[in-house]
Write a protein that holds these residues in place. Sequence first.
Motif, mmCIF file in Angstrom:
data_model
loop_
_atom_site.group_PDB
_atom_site.id
_atom_site.type_symbol
_atom_site.label_atom_id
_atom_site.label_comp_id
_atom_site.label_asym_id
_atom_site.label_seq_id
_atom_site.Cartn_x
_atom_site.Cartn_y
_atom_site.Cartn_z
ATOM 1 N N ALA A 10 0.801 -1.226 0.000
ATOM 2 C CA ALA A 10 0.000 0.000 0.000
ATOM 3 C C ALA A 10 0.831 1.271 0.000
ATOM 4 C CB ALA A 10 -0.924 0.000 1.225
ATOM 5 N N VAL A 11 2.138 1.163 0.187
ATOM 6 C CA VAL A 11 2.980 2.359 0.291
ATOM 7 C C VAL A 11 3.089 3.140 -1.015
ATOM 8 C CG1 VAL A 11 5.332 3.174 0.745
ATOM 9 C CG2 VAL A 11 4.254 1.519 2.289
ATOM 10 N N PRO A 12 3.360 2.497 -2.178
ATOM 11 C CA PRO A 12 3.466 3.281 -3.417
ATOM 12 C C PRO A 12 2.203 4.080 -3.733
ATOM 13 C CG PRO A 12 4.417 1.110 -3.743
ATOM 14 C CD PRO A 12 3.728 1.079 -2.412
ATOM 15 N N SER A 13 1.039 3.521 -3.438
ATOM 16 C CA SER A 13 -0.205 4.252 -3.708
ATOM 17 C C SER A 13 -0.302 5.506 -2.859
ATOM 18 C CB SER A 13 -1.416 3.347 -3.449
ATOM 19 O OG SER A 13 -1.519 2.328 -4.422
ATOM 20 N N LEU A 14 0.046 5.407 -1.579
ATOM 21 C CA LEU A 14 0.034 6.592 -0.718
ATOM 22 C C LEU A 14 1.045 7.625 -1.206
ATOM 23 C CD1 LEU A 14 -0.858 8.113 1.819
ATOM 24 C CD2 LEU A 14 0.845 6.787 3.119
ATOM 25 N N GLU A 15 2.235 7.177 -1.547
ATOM 26 C CA GLU A 15 3.270 8.104 -2.012
ATOM 27 C C GLU A 15 2.841 8.818 -3.291
ATOM 28 O OE1 GLU A 15 7.305 5.907 -0.311
ATOM 29 O OE2 GLU A 15 6.537 5.367 -2.278
ATOM 30 N N ARG A 16 2.192 8.102 -4.208
ATOM 31 C CA ARG A 16 1.752 8.719 -5.466
ATOM 32 C C ARG A 16 0.648 9.740 -5.227
ATOM 33 N NH1 ARG A 16 2.356 6.304 -10.355
ATOM 34 N NH2 ARG A 16 1.231 8.143 -11.084
ATOM 35 N N ILE A 17 -0.264 9.429 -4.315
ATOM 36 C CA ILE A 17 -1.340 10.378 -4.000
ATOM 37 C C ILE A 17 -0.756 11.701 -3.511
ATOM 38 C CG2 ILE A 17 -3.179 10.855 -2.331
ATOM 39 C CD1 ILE A 17 -3.966 7.897 -2.552
ATOM 40 N N ALA A 164 6.145 -6.989 -5.386
ATOM 41 C CA ALA A 164 6.970 -5.803 -5.637
ATOM 42 C C ALA A 164 6.669 -5.202 -7.004
ATOM 43 C CB ALA A 164 8.443 -6.178 -5.532
ATOM 44 N N ARG A 165 6.217 -6.014 -7.949
ATOM 45 C CA ARG A 165 5.827 -5.486 -9.271
ATOM 46 C C ARG A 165 4.420 -4.907 -9.261
ATOM 47 N NH1 ARG A 165 5.049 -7.940 -13.824
ATOM 48 N NH2 ARG A 165 4.804 -10.112 -13.140
ATOM 49 N N LEU A 166 3.519 -5.576 -8.543
ATOM 50 C CA LEU A 166 2.126 -5.142 -8.569
ATOM 51 C C LEU A 166 1.886 -3.860 -7.777
ATOM 52 C CD1 LEU A 166 0.086 -8.474 -8.191
ATOM 53 C CD2 LEU A 166 0.760 -7.271 -10.274
ATOM 54 N N ALA A 167 2.696 -3.619 -6.742
ATOM 55 C CA ALA A 167 2.466 -2.433 -5.899
ATOM 56 C C ALA A 167 2.557 -1.126 -6.690
ATOM 57 C CB ALA A 167 3.430 -2.437 -4.717
ATOM 58 N N PRO A 168 3.642 -0.858 -7.444
ATOM 59 C CA PRO A 168 3.676 0.375 -8.231
ATOM 60 C C PRO A 168 2.662 0.380 -9.367
ATOM 61 C CG PRO A 168 5.639 -0.955 -8.654
ATOM 62 C CD PRO A 168 4.932 -1.583 -7.498
ATOM 63 N N ALA A 169 2.380 -0.805 -9.920
ATOM 64 C CA ALA A 169 1.345 -0.870 -10.960
ATOM 65 C C ALA A 169 -0.010 -0.493 -10.371
ATOM 66 C CB ALA A 169 1.292 -2.273 -11.564
ATOM 67 N N GLY A 170 -0.258 -0.927 -9.138
ATOM 68 C CA GLY A 170 -1.497 -0.551 -8.464
ATOM 69 C C GLY A 170 -1.581 0.944 -8.207
ATOM 70 N N ALA A 171 -0.440 1.547 -7.870
ATOM 71 C CA ALA A 171 -0.411 3.002 -7.667
ATOM 72 C C ALA A 171 -0.742 3.734 -8.960
ATOM 73 C CB ALA A 171 0.964 3.418 -7.145
ATOM 74 N N ASP A 172 -0.167 3.273 -10.068
ATOM 75 C CA ASP A 172 -0.477 3.879 -11.377
ATOM 76 C C ASP A 172 -1.962 3.763 -11.688
ATOM 77 O OD1 ASP A 172 2.204 4.449 -11.732
ATOM 78 O OD2 ASP A 172 2.598 2.719 -13.018
ATOM 79 N N LEU A 173 -2.512 2.562 -11.455
ATOM 80 C CA LEU A 173 -3.918 2.334 -11.771
ATOM 81 C C LEU A 173 -4.813 3.177 -10.871
ATOM 82 C CD1 LEU A 173 -5.498 0.451 -13.744
ATOM 83 C CD2 LEU A 173 -5.933 -1.021 -11.777
ATOM 84 N N LEU A 174 -4.429 3.344 -9.619
ATOM 85 C CA LEU A 174 -5.203 4.181 -8.705
ATOM 86 C C LEU A 174 -5.258 5.618 -9.192
ATOM 87 C CD1 LEU A 174 -6.674 4.761 -6.023
ATOM 88 C CD2 LEU A 174 -4.420 5.019 -4.960
ATOM 89 N N MET A 175 -4.118 6.162 -9.609
ATOM 90 C CA MET A 175 -4.107 7.545 -10.073
ATOM 91 C C MET A 175 -4.961 7.718 -11.325
ATOM 92 S SD MET A 175 -2.566 8.594 -7.568
ATOM 93 C CE MET A 175 -3.003 10.250 -8.058
ATOM 94 N N ARG A 176 -4.886 6.751 -12.235
ATOM 95 C CA ARG A 176 -5.764 6.797 -13.418
ATOM 96 C C ARG A 176 -7.225 6.783 -12.996
ATOM 97 N NH1 ARG A 176 -5.372 2.131 -17.243
ATOM 98 N NH2 ARG A 176 -7.266 3.164 -17.973
#
Length: 301
Positions: A10-17, A164-176
């Motif tokens: 969940a960390v990359p998603s928070l950082e991207r937000i 480790a691959r899905l976490a940043p991909a999830g952050a990208d998808l969340l921002m979209r």
Amino acid sequence: MVYLGTPSFAVPSLERIVATGHEVCAVFTQPDRPKGRGQKDAISPVKEAALRLGLVVHQPERVRRAEVVELLRTLAPDLMVVVGYGQIIPQAILDIPPQGIINVHASLLPKYRGAAPIQWAIARGEKTTGVTTMKIDAGLDTGAMLLKWETEIGEEETAVELGARLAPAGADLLMRTIEELPDIVPEAQDDARATLAPILKREDGHIDWTASAREILNRVRGFQPWPGAYGFLKGQRFHVWRGALADRRLASGVLVEGKRLFAGCGGGAIELLEIQLEGKKRMAASAFVNGYPMIDGELLS
């Protein structure tokens, strides 16, 4: 916005937000828990990230308690985001944000609803997986889907590596999803196609040596870092951290060839590459064979 999350996923998603300028008025995460041999309280990866980013952190034992619901009403977020929080969100909270609550889930819903989608997808031999964003409802990962991202699972990829691959991909998808939310038409899940990915228990890691080599190796890759995949050798827990398909047919037990170690299973054998005996360090099988006398045919249970 209010963010609810706990694990490293969940960390990359928070950082991207935060990096994209969205205002996060509070972060909710699980309470500090005892961890390790010393059983000292450890903070969650999301709490660590939130403090580093200068965000307000709340750690209620139960998010459904009346005082927590009232706090969220007072915060009055337009939108809430949940990524691996670890608690079911009650209807009283679902009703608070006018734009709803977006969840980032590490599977291609409706497959692998539940707490351990990455681990179970690998353990059950899936070739592809991905990330889904959805609008949370009162069920267990049953909300309407918003966007998806799909990827192949590598033949040797472990749950740790895939996560480790899905976490940043999830952050990208969340921002979209956040950017396109007004134009996204939610898609209801087909419950008939749903599968479950329940929280892992220690006994899930116990290897069934009558299973096929591929099934065993999938569980070895999937159940990392916990509970791992293990059997018992002379009554001691025997973890298998890495293995490979072997061109052998063993009825049961182990076979030593020089510094190589093989284990019989249903219809064949696997080569044990990295193992760990209870109370010892992880090591290459060749080092284990050097230091631990093995008898051909010795049984693993």
